[in-house]
Design a protein around this motif. Structure first.
Motif, PDB file in Angstrom:
ATOM      1  N   GLU A   1       0.821  -1.224   0.000  1.00 30.71           N
ATOM      2  CA  GLU A   1       0.000   0.000   0.000  1.00 30.71           C
ATOM      3  C   GLU A   1       0.856   1.275   0.000  1.00 30.71           C
ATOM      4  OE1 GLU A   1      -3.702   2.108   2.426  1.00 30.71           O
ATOM      5  OE2 GLU A   1      -3.124   0.050   2.862  1.00 30.71           O
ATOM      6  N   PRO A   2       1.744   1.487   0.965  1.00 30.49           N
ATOM      7  CA  PRO A   2       2.570   2.695   0.904  1.00 30.49           C
ATOM      8  C   PRO A   2       3.596   2.634  -0.219  1.00 30.49           C
ATOM      9  CG  PRO A   2       3.211   1.329   2.765  1.00 30.49           C
ATOM     10  CD  PRO A   2       1.958   0.739   2.215  1.00 30.49           C
TER      11      PRO A   2
ATOM     12  N   ALA B   1       2.018   3.736  -3.490  1.00 29.50           N
ATOM     13  CA  ALA B   1       1.789   5.182  -3.494  1.00 29.50           C
ATOM     14  C   ALA B   1       3.066   5.924  -3.872  1.00 29.50           C
ATOM     15  CB  ALA B   1       1.288   5.641  -2.130  1.00 29.50           C
TER      16      ALA B   1
ATOM     17  N   ARG C   1       3.868   5.210  -7.657  1.00 29.60           N
ATOM     18  CA  ARG C   1       3.007   5.958  -8.575  1.00 29.60           C
ATOM     19  C   ARG C   1       3.352   7.444  -8.593  1.00 29.60           C
ATOM     20  NH1 ARG C   1      -1.987   2.405  -6.372  1.00 29.60           N
ATOM     21  NH2 ARG C   1      -1.990   0.789  -8.002  1.00 29.60           N
TER      22      ARG C   1
END
Length: 228
Positions: free
Chosen positions: A195-196, A199, A202
């Motif tokens: 998840e992190p 981020a 991206r």
């Protein structure tokens, strides 16, 4: 990476002056693969006298072993600086030795790796940056959210360092070596805590051609492709 008991036992039976010849005999070179289990054994056992002898020998494998020993001792400022200089060596196995040593340090003391790799990720030399990324982006080291975050941050800083290189210097061999490492290191870091990690990945954008290449290469890795 675990040092084989065989190599440890045989090395401990040698006088320091005997180490270079022993390492040449058991290096696995010439050949496609160096004996990295022996490198790990040297890294855990070699003292200052042996390290100096191996560097004086000036051969690639013995220098690789010395680099690993210094990387493992990089909590010590003098050893860390010597390892940093070897991370800039034009022989790729010597550079790999530094990364192996840093990983062995992290195996024993996980928190000890962070100060070195964060400082090296900001180093102006792309090969030093590459050593930071290669050292920290190792799956066996990324078993906690904190370790994964460190790997992502190192990748982010190294990518920022690449972006600071003027376009006309991007074809320099050392810069290309950094770019190639980032072409797989991001996927290792992101997969450890998706998840992190995703981020941050991206957020790289894709307008710069080298960053676009890094994104594409990482997205081809199965560990990352299954997450996006």
């Amino acid at each position: 990476m675990v040092a084989s008991p065989r190599w440890r036992t045989e090395l401990q039976a040698l006088e320091p002056a005997q180490w270079p010849a022993y390492l040449h005999e058991h290096s696995g070179l010439p050949g496609p693969r160096a004996n990295t289990a022996l490198v790990a054994a040297v890294a855990t056992l070699a003292g200052a006298e042996v390290i100096d002898l191996l560097l004086a020998d000036a051969q690639e494998y013995t220098a690789m072993c010395a680099a690993a020993a210094l990387g493992r001792r990089s909590e010590d400022p003098r050893a860390r600086e010597r390892a940093r200089l070897l991370a800039r060596d034009q022989r790729w196995r010597v550079r790999e030795g530094v990364a192996i040593g840093l990983q062995l340090l992290a195996d024993e003391a996980p928190a000890a790796l962070a100060p070195t790799v964060l400082a090296w990720a900001d180093d102006p030399d792309p090969l030093v940056q590459r050593a930071a990324a290669a050292a920290v982006c190792e799956p066996r080291l990324l078993r906690t959210a904190e370790a994964a975050a460190l790997a992502v941050e190192v990748c982010r800083r190294c990518t920022a360092g690449l972006l600071r290189v003027p376009a006309h210097e991007r074809r320099d061999r050392d810069v290309r070596t950094l770019r190639q490492a980032l072409g797989y290191c991001w996927s290792v870091a992101v997969a450890a805590d998706p998840e992190p990690g995703l981020a941050a990945f991206r957020a790289l954008g894709s307008t710069d051609p080298d960053v676009a290449w890094i994104r594409t290469q990482n997205l081809r890795k199965k560990r990352l492709a299954r997450l996006v």
